[in-house]
Design a protein around this motif. Structure first.
Motif, PDB file in Angstrom:
ATOM      1  N   GLY A 241      40.749  28.684  11.408  1.00 17.34           N
ATOM      2  CA  GLY A 241      41.514  27.512  11.006  1.00 17.34           C
ATOM      3  C   GLY A 241      41.213  26.302  11.853  1.00 17.34           C
ATOM      4  N   ILE A 242      42.011  25.282  11.636  1.00 20.08           N
ATOM      5  CA  ILE A 242      41.882  24.015  12.359  1.00 20.08           C
ATOM      6  C   ILE A 242      43.220  23.717  13.032  1.00 20.08           C
ATOM      7  CG2 ILE A 242      41.410  21.548  12.170  1.00 20.08           C
ATOM      8  CD1 ILE A 242      39.822  22.154   9.634  1.00 20.08           C
ATOM      9  N   VAL A 243      43.173  23.315  14.283  1.00 24.94           N
ATOM     10  CA  VAL A 243      44.393  22.951  15.005  1.00 24.94           C
ATOM     11  C   VAL A 243      44.896  21.622  14.453  1.00 24.94           C
ATOM     12  CG1 VAL A 243      45.411  22.437  17.246  1.00 24.94           C
ATOM     13  CG2 VAL A 243      43.567  24.148  17.065  1.00 24.94           C
ATOM     14  N   ARG A 244      46.083  21.633  13.868  1.00 28.21           N
ATOM     15  CA  ARG A 244      46.653  20.415  13.305  1.00 28.21           C
ATOM     16  C   ARG A 244      47.646  19.747  14.249  1.00 28.21           C
ATOM     17  NH1 ARG A 244      42.864  18.809  10.140  1.00 28.21           N
ATOM     18  NH2 ARG A 244      42.548  20.056   8.242  1.00 28.21           N
ATOM     19  N   VAL A 275      51.504  25.497  19.099  1.00 25.97           N
ATOM     20  CA  VAL A 275      50.243  25.284  18.392  1.00 25.97           C
ATOM     21  C   VAL A 275      50.513  25.463  16.907  1.00 25.97           C
ATOM     22  CG1 VAL A 275      47.889  26.134  17.991  1.00 25.97           C
ATOM     23  CG2 VAL A 275      48.812  26.086  20.321  1.00 25.97           C
ATOM     24  N   VAL A 276      49.977  24.560  16.089  1.00 27.51           N
ATOM     25  CA  VAL A 276      50.045  24.694  14.634  1.00 27.51           C
ATOM     26  C   VAL A 276      48.621  24.705  14.091  1.00 27.51           C
ATOM     27  CG1 VAL A 276      50.865  23.702  12.462  1.00 27.51           C
ATOM     28  CG2 VAL A 276      52.274  23.492  14.537  1.00 27.51           C
ATOM     29  N   LEU A 277      48.278  25.775  13.363  1.00 29.13           N
ATOM     30  CA  LEU A 277      46.951  25.912  12.761  1.00 29.13           C
ATOM     31  C   LEU A 277      47.053  25.786  11.247  1.00 29.13           C
ATOM     32  CD1 LEU A 277      45.610  29.140  14.553  1.00 29.13           C
ATOM     33  CD2 LEU A 277      45.330  26.758  15.291  1.00 29.13           C
ATOM     34  N   GLU A 278      46.114  25.089  10.637  1.00 23.23           N
ATOM     35  CA  GLU A 278      45.959  25.161   9.183  1.00 23.23           C
ATOM     36  C   GLU A 278      44.927  26.247   8.907  1.00 23.23           C
ATOM     37  OE1 GLU A 278      45.466  22.412   5.193  1.00 23.23           O
ATOM     38  OE2 GLU A 278      44.836  21.590   7.141  1.00 23.23           O
ATOM     39  N   ARG A 291      53.839  29.305  27.083  1.00 23.05           N
ATOM     40  CA  ARG A 291      53.898  29.116  28.531  1.00 23.05           C
ATOM     41  C   ARG A 291      53.311  27.755  28.909  1.00 23.05           C
ATOM     42  NH1 ARG A 291      51.413  33.571  32.757  1.00 23.05           N
ATOM     43  NH2 ARG A 291      52.282  32.702  34.697  1.00 23.05           N
ATOM     44  N   LYS A 292      53.993  27.083  29.817  1.00 22.84           N
ATOM     45  CA  LYS A 292      53.536  25.771  30.271  1.00 22.84           C
ATOM     46  C   LYS A 292      52.144  25.892  30.910  1.00 22.84           C
ATOM     47  CE  LYS A 292      54.616  21.980  33.430  1.00 22.84           C
ATOM     48  NZ  LYS A 292      55.524  21.476  34.489  1.00 22.84           N
ATOM     49  N   GLY A 293      51.241  25.001  30.500  1.00 20.19           N
ATOM     50  CA  GLY A 293      49.899  24.969  31.048  1.00 20.19           C
ATOM     51  C   GLY A 293      48.933  25.972  30.468  1.00 20.19           C
ATOM     52  N   SER A 294      49.360  26.722  29.427  1.00 26.16           N
ATOM     53  CA  SER A 294      48.500  27.793  28.911  1.00 26.16           C
ATOM     54  C   SER A 294      47.770  27.443  27.625  1.00 26.16           C
ATOM     55  CB  SER A 294      49.328  29.059  28.668  1.00 26.16           C
ATOM     56  OG  SER A 294      50.169  28.912  27.535  1.00 26.16           O
ATOM     57  N   VAL A 295      48.116  26.345  26.971  1.00 27.10           N
ATOM     58  CA  VAL A 295      47.514  26.026  25.674  1.00 27.10           C
ATOM     59  C   VAL A 295      46.030  25.696  25.859  1.00 27.10           C
ATOM     60  CG1 VAL A 295      47.559  24.437  23.711  1.00 27.10           C
ATOM     61  CG2 VAL A 295      49.713  25.250  24.719  1.00 27.10           C
ATOM     62  N   GLN A 296      45.177  26.371  25.084  1.00 26.77           N
ATOM     63  CA  GLN A 296      43.725  26.298  25.255  1.00 26.77           C
ATOM     64  C   GLN A 296      43.020  25.455  24.199  1.00 26.77           C
ATOM     65  OE1 GLN A 296      42.143  28.205  27.911  1.00 26.77           O
ATOM     66  NE2 GLN A 296      44.301  28.174  28.497  1.00 26.77           N
ATOM     67  N   VAL A 297      43.762  24.852  23.263  1.00 25.57           N
ATOM     68  CA  VAL A 297      43.124  24.170  22.140  1.00 25.57           C
ATOM     69  C   VAL A 297      43.639  22.739  22.029  1.00 25.57           C
ATOM     70  CG1 VAL A 297      42.695  26.283  20.844  1.00 25.57           C
ATOM     71  CG2 VAL A 297      44.893  25.093  20.571  1.00 25.57           C
ATOM     72  N   LYS A 298      42.939  21.953  21.189  1.00 22.26           N
ATOM     73  CA  LYS A 298      43.297  20.549  20.989  1.00 22.26           C
ATOM     74  C   LYS A 298      43.329  20.245  19.494  1.00 22.26           C
ATOM     75  CE  LYS A 298      41.178  18.996  25.322  1.00 22.26           C
ATOM     76  NZ  LYS A 298      40.152  18.100  25.940  1.00 22.26           N
ATOM     77  N   PRO A 299      44.109  19.229  19.065  1.00 19.92           N
ATOM     78  CA  PRO A 299      44.143  18.856  17.639  1.00 19.92           C
ATOM     79  C   PRO A 299      42.752  18.577  17.095  1.00 19.92           C
ATOM     80  CG  PRO A 299      45.909  17.749  18.816  1.00 19.92           C
ATOM     81  CD  PRO A 299      45.054  18.407  19.860  1.00 19.92           C
ATOM     82  N   GLY A 300      42.484  19.064  15.903  1.00 20.55           N
ATOM     83  CA  GLY A 300      41.185  18.886  15.261  1.00 20.55           C
ATOM     84  C   GLY A 300      40.183  19.968  15.584  1.00 20.55           C
TER      85      GLY A 300
END
Length: 388
Positions: A241-244, A275-278, A291-300
């Motif tokens: 998917g794509i990170v929206r 995180v929201v994925l399409e 968890r704070k500081g754990s997100v590994q992805v960016k929009p798009g």
């Protein structure tokens, strides 16, 4: 009385209490199903339909209407598919009636009935559903709703990979729990009344004894995040998917402590780090309380199924560490409708109560064990996802 006044009076009576046939007065209500249900298979081996019937006592001078029960009919069948008596109905409605009080719809008010239909695995799925409710008026007359016909959506639930890497998880506040803070939470924003969390799960980590906390915890009100079995677990993409949308940097709360009211009924107001994925056109997977500081992805960013997204935490509107997971038809929380899904495979270990989660009452024991495929976990069952 003049002829014109007589005609006007008869029109009012016909609007309020029209008769389908002798002895049956039609109820002066509006009834509708805003979002058509789609069938999905659950961990009980049956298919289910979950939806909401909105019933409004429209006129200001009708007086209270007390529903005596609900019958739901499939297609042209004369045998009801679902029958709820007055007491059963009282457990499936919002607003929730006071203890020992009957369900009643005051003049000008709305009642929402959360309808849960169970169908045998080999049964033919219905195409249409029709609803019948008898109401008792304050004059002890009976008026009837017979209609509010809806079409059952023919969309199949999307098959997903694991949202977590390994471990055992209590699927809490899940499908089938009408009074849960998921299915039971209607969100009114900008002219739309929807249920984004209709099929949401709170996945709480448990050990082999079904406990959410590690051994040695003496005071339940003074636990640290590290005391919770699931804290820090890897959160994975359930499909390509794509990170929206995503957010990181929000503080995490101390477990089991009072929290302020959310600032808004949006992802930013409720989800904390998320995180929201399409994952398909018009299909969005949301992961909350990370968890704070754990997100590994960016929009798009494009992601692959099984890719690490973040770690399980306790940010946002969350009383304890867990992963909130849902599928919906829009990227934004507000205005979206929750849609059903199934996991391609997981292990099933049987039901567990919230009390047993904390070692209270009868000790939890596995009552079933086995691999499940293409099912949705129902409310308060223990499941396991494949490990690394």
């Amino acid at each position: 009385m003049s002829r014109n006044l007589f005609i006007a009076a008869m029109l009012v009576l016909c609007c309020c209490f029209p008769r389908a046939h002798a002895g049956q007065a039609l109820a002066p209500v509006e009834a509708r199903v805003p979002f058509a249900p789609a069938a999905f298979p659950g961990t009980d081996g049956a298919f289910h339909l979950a939806y909401e019937l909105h019933v409004t006592n429209f006129y200001g001078d009708t007086g209270p209407l007390k529903p005596t029960g609900l019958q739901v009919y499939a297609d042209d069948s004369k045998t009801p598919l679902l029958v709820l008596d007055r007491e059963q109905l009282s457990r499936q409605v919002r607003p929730t009636p006071a203890e020992n009080a009957e369900v009643s719809i005051a003049s000008g008010k709305r009642l929402v009935v959360f309808v849960w239909i169970t169908l045998p695995a080999n049964a033919a799925l219905p195409h249409r559903l029709r609803h019948r409710i008898d109401f008792e008026t304050d004059k002890h007359a009976i008026v009837t709703l017979d209609g509010a016909t809806i079409r059952v959506a023919d969309r199949k639930p999307m098959a997903l990979g694991s949202p977590l890497r390994g471990g055992r998880w209590l699927a809490h506040e899940g499908p089938g729990a009408a009074q849960s803070h998921h299915w039971g939470s209607l969100v009114a924003v900008n002219g739309a009344l929807t249920i984004p969390q209709r099929y949401a799960l709170d996945l709480v980590g448990v050990d082999a004894s079904g406990h959410a906390l590690r051994g040695g915890v003496k005071d339940l009100q003074k636990t640290a995040h590290s005391d919770w079995i699931g804290y820090g677990a890897d959160v994975l993409a359930v499909a390509d998917g794509i990170v929206r949308a995503c957010r990181d940097g929000e503080q995490e709360h101390a477990p089991l402590t009072a929290q302020p009211e959310p600032e808004s009924l949006t992802a930013d107001g409720l989800f904390g780090n998320y995180v929201v994925l399409e994952i398909s056109p018009g299909v969005f997977a949301s992961y909350a309380h990370l968890r704070k500081g754990s997100v590994q992805v960016k929009p798009g960013q494009r992601v692959r199924r099984g890719q690490l997204l973040a770690q399980l935490g306790q940010s946002g509107n969350s009383a304890a560490p867990h992963l909130h997971f849902q599928l919906s038809d829009a990227a934004a929380f507000e205005g979206s409708e929750g849609i059903p899904y199934v996991f391609e495979r997981f292990d099933f270990f049987g039901p567990e109560s919230e009390a047993q989660l904390f070692g209270q009452g009868e000790p939890w024991k596995e009552t079933a064990a086995g691999r499940r495929r293409l099912q949705m976990p129902l409310n308060d069952v223990v499941i396991g996802f494949p490990g690394p």
